[in-house]
Design a protein around this motif. Sequence first.
Motif, PDB file in Angstrom:
ATOM      1  N   ASP A 195       0.751  -1.275   0.019  1.00  0.00           N
ATOM      2  CA  ASP A 195      -0.120   0.049   0.118  1.00  0.00           C
ATOM      3  C   ASP A 195       0.787   1.320   0.068  1.00  0.00           C
ATOM      4  O   ASP A 195       0.580   2.023  -0.744  1.00  0.00           O
ATOM      5  CB  ASP A 195      -0.949   0.097   1.233  1.00  0.00           C
ATOM      6  CG  ASP A 195      -2.025  -1.024   1.160  1.00  0.00           C
ATOM      7  OD1 ASP A 195      -2.249  -1.401   0.124  1.00  0.00           O
ATOM      8  OD2 ASP A 195      -2.369  -1.460   2.373  1.00  0.00           O
ATOM      9  N   ILE A 196       1.932   1.238   0.754  1.00  0.00           N
ATOM     10  CA  ILE A 196       2.899   2.429   0.995  1.00  0.00           C
ATOM     11  C   ILE A 196       3.569   2.731  -0.385  1.00  0.00           C
ATOM     12  O   ILE A 196       3.654   3.949  -0.698  1.00  0.00           O
ATOM     13  CB  ILE A 196       3.577   2.278   2.298  1.00  0.00           C
ATOM     14  CG1 ILE A 196       2.773   2.114   3.599  1.00  0.00           C
ATOM     15  CG2 ILE A 196       4.907   3.239   2.226  1.00  0.00           C
ATOM     16  CD1 ILE A 196       3.747   1.357   4.538  1.00  0.00           C
ATOM     17  N   ILE A 203       1.971   9.076  -6.440  1.00  0.00           N
ATOM     18  CA  ILE A 203       2.533  10.383  -6.063  1.00  0.00           C
ATOM     19  C   ILE A 203       3.642  10.912  -7.178  1.00  0.00           C
ATOM     20  O   ILE A 203       3.554  12.037  -7.771  1.00  0.00           O
ATOM     21  CB  ILE A 203       2.939  10.629  -4.563  1.00  0.00           C
ATOM     22  CG1 ILE A 203       1.812  10.649  -3.608  1.00  0.00           C
ATOM     23  CG2 ILE A 203       3.845  11.937  -4.583  1.00  0.00           C
ATOM     24  CD1 ILE A 203       2.279  10.519  -2.356  1.00  0.00           C
ATOM     25  N   ASP A 204       4.476  10.026  -7.347  1.00  0.00           N
ATOM     26  CA  ASP A 204       5.441  10.434  -8.394  1.00  0.00           C
ATOM     27  C   ASP A 204       4.923  10.516  -9.727  1.00  0.00           C
ATOM     28  O   ASP A 204       5.562  11.453 -10.487  1.00  0.00           O
ATOM     29  CB  ASP A 204       6.719   9.241  -8.304  1.00  0.00           C
ATOM     30  CG  ASP A 204       7.406   9.277  -6.771  1.00  0.00           C
ATOM     31  OD1 ASP A 204       7.350  10.331  -6.255  1.00  0.00           O
ATOM     32  OD2 ASP A 204       8.198   8.212  -6.777  1.00  0.00           O
ATOM     33  N   ARG A 228      -2.118  10.368   5.546  1.00  0.00           N
ATOM     34  CA  ARG A 228      -1.576  11.507   6.129  1.00  0.00           C
ATOM     35  C   ARG A 228      -1.329  11.751   7.692  1.00  0.00           C
ATOM     36  O   ARG A 228      -0.400  12.240   8.344  1.00  0.00           O
ATOM     37  CB  ARG A 228      -2.303  12.693   5.537  1.00  0.00           C
ATOM     38  CG  ARG A 228      -1.832  14.094   5.914  1.00  0.00           C
ATOM     39  CD  ARG A 228      -2.217  15.205   4.979  1.00  0.00           C
ATOM     40  NE  ARG A 228      -2.025  15.124   3.620  1.00  0.00           N
ATOM     41  CZ  ARG A 228      -1.051  15.406   3.264  1.00  0.00           C
ATOM     42  NH1 ARG A 228       0.067  15.928   3.904  1.00  0.00           N
ATOM     43  NH2 ARG A 228      -0.630  15.267   1.844  1.00  0.00           N
ATOM     44  N   THR A 229      -2.424  11.248   8.580  1.00  0.00           N
ATOM     45  CA  THR A 229      -2.483  11.322   9.956  1.00  0.00           C
ATOM     46  C   THR A 229      -1.412  10.320  10.473  1.00  0.00           C
ATOM     47  O   THR A 229      -0.918  10.599  11.421  1.00  0.00           O
ATOM     48  CB  THR A 229      -3.666  10.998  10.351  1.00  0.00           C
ATOM     49  OG1 THR A 229      -4.705  11.815   9.776  1.00  0.00           O
ATOM     50  CG2 THR A 229      -3.910  10.845  11.961  1.00  0.00           C
ATOM     51  N   ALA A 230      -1.072   9.191   9.690  1.00  0.00           N
ATOM     52  CA  ALA A 230      -0.184   8.316   9.966  1.00  0.00           C
ATOM     53  C   ALA A 230       1.305   8.643   9.652  1.00  0.00           C
ATOM     54  O   ALA A 230       2.314   8.037   9.983  1.00  0.00           O
ATOM     55  CB  ALA A 230      -0.359   6.901   9.542  1.00  0.00           C
ATOM     56  N   GLY A 231       1.485   9.937   9.045  1.00  0.00           N
ATOM     57  CA  GLY A 231       2.844  10.288   8.749  1.00  0.00           C
ATOM     58  C   GLY A 231       3.559   9.688   7.603  1.00  0.00           C
ATOM     59  O   GLY A 231       4.686   9.748   7.173  1.00  0.00           O
ATOM     60  N   LEU A 232       2.520   8.876   6.651  1.00  0.00           N
ATOM     61  CA  LEU A 232       2.955   7.992   5.501  1.00  0.00           C
ATOM     62  C   LEU A 232       2.943   9.019   4.117  1.00  0.00           C
ATOM     63  O   LEU A 232       3.380   8.478   3.203  1.00  0.00           O
ATOM     64  CB  LEU A 232       2.033   6.811   5.344  1.00  0.00           C
ATOM     65  CG  LEU A 232       2.228   5.860   6.655  1.00  0.00           C
ATOM     66  CD1 LEU A 232       1.440   4.733   6.395  1.00  0.00           C
ATOM     67  CD2 LEU A 232       3.829   5.310   6.694  1.00  0.00           C
ATOM     68  N   ILE A 233       2.363  10.130   4.295  1.00  0.00           N
ATOM     69  CA  ILE A 233       2.183  11.134   3.163  1.00  0.00           C
ATOM     70  C   ILE A 233       3.021  12.452   3.349  1.00  0.00           C
ATOM     71  O   ILE A 233       2.591  13.050   4.528  1.00  0.00           O
ATOM     72  CB  ILE A 233       1.018  11.134   2.509  1.00  0.00           C
ATOM     73  CG1 ILE A 233       0.500  10.004   1.934  1.00  0.00           C
ATOM     74  CG2 ILE A 233       1.065  12.453   1.645  1.00  0.00           C
ATOM     75  CD1 ILE A 233      -0.810  10.150   1.064  1.00  0.00           C
TER      76      ILE A 233
END
Length: 233
Positions: A195-196, A203-204, A228-233
């Motif tokens: 997923d990540i 995004i790229d 975003r909340t998890a800091g992954l973006i």
Amino acid sequence: MSGGAREPQVEPHWQGHRDRLRGKLLTRGAGALEDYELLEVMLMAFIPRRDVKPIAKALMARFGSLSGMLAAPPADLVKVDGIGETVAAYLKAVADLQSRASREEIRKRPAISSWSALIAYVRTELQHEGREQFRVLFLDRKNQLIADEVMGHGTVDHAPVYPREIARRALELQASSLILVHNHPSGDTTPSRADIDMTREIIDVLDPFDITVHDHLIAGTGGVTSFRTAGLI
């Protein structure tokens, strides 16, 4: 010729219960009713000449929750005693009304500033989906929803995603940004390594076109996880 006295009609035992339940809803509001009781009130309109309390309890027992029942396909609904094709169709209409109402809420104002409405919509649409599904919410310059489109159907644990196809569609719609959404049928919304990596690839691919990925949401029966909340973006 003499006629005997007509036997007084005996009101069905459940009729008084219906009246009391309706009165409770009208005077005290839905919050005063248990989930199965609220379901009973709805079934009263669909099944006018039968005690619907056992049917409501059977639906809750089989599907576990109101959201699970509303998300169930008609083929599963009719397996519950008392639910025929007509009632199953009515229940699906109620589910679709709920879905459309949620979609209206995120169309009315910028999606990223209407977070609770967005999360409610994503949960309504995907938390009980039996196969993994990948969707994209395309947004305009004001972050208002242009389109919500399924970009990949899959199995219980995988949905194929093609980043360049997402970019092509975003350009067609003249989208300025988007929110990625998919579900985990297992119920666990923890992002996987795949997923990540896939999110980073999307995004790229979009970066040269100045199209922003605001977030990636994973829905399941356990809730909704925000990258975003998890800091992954």
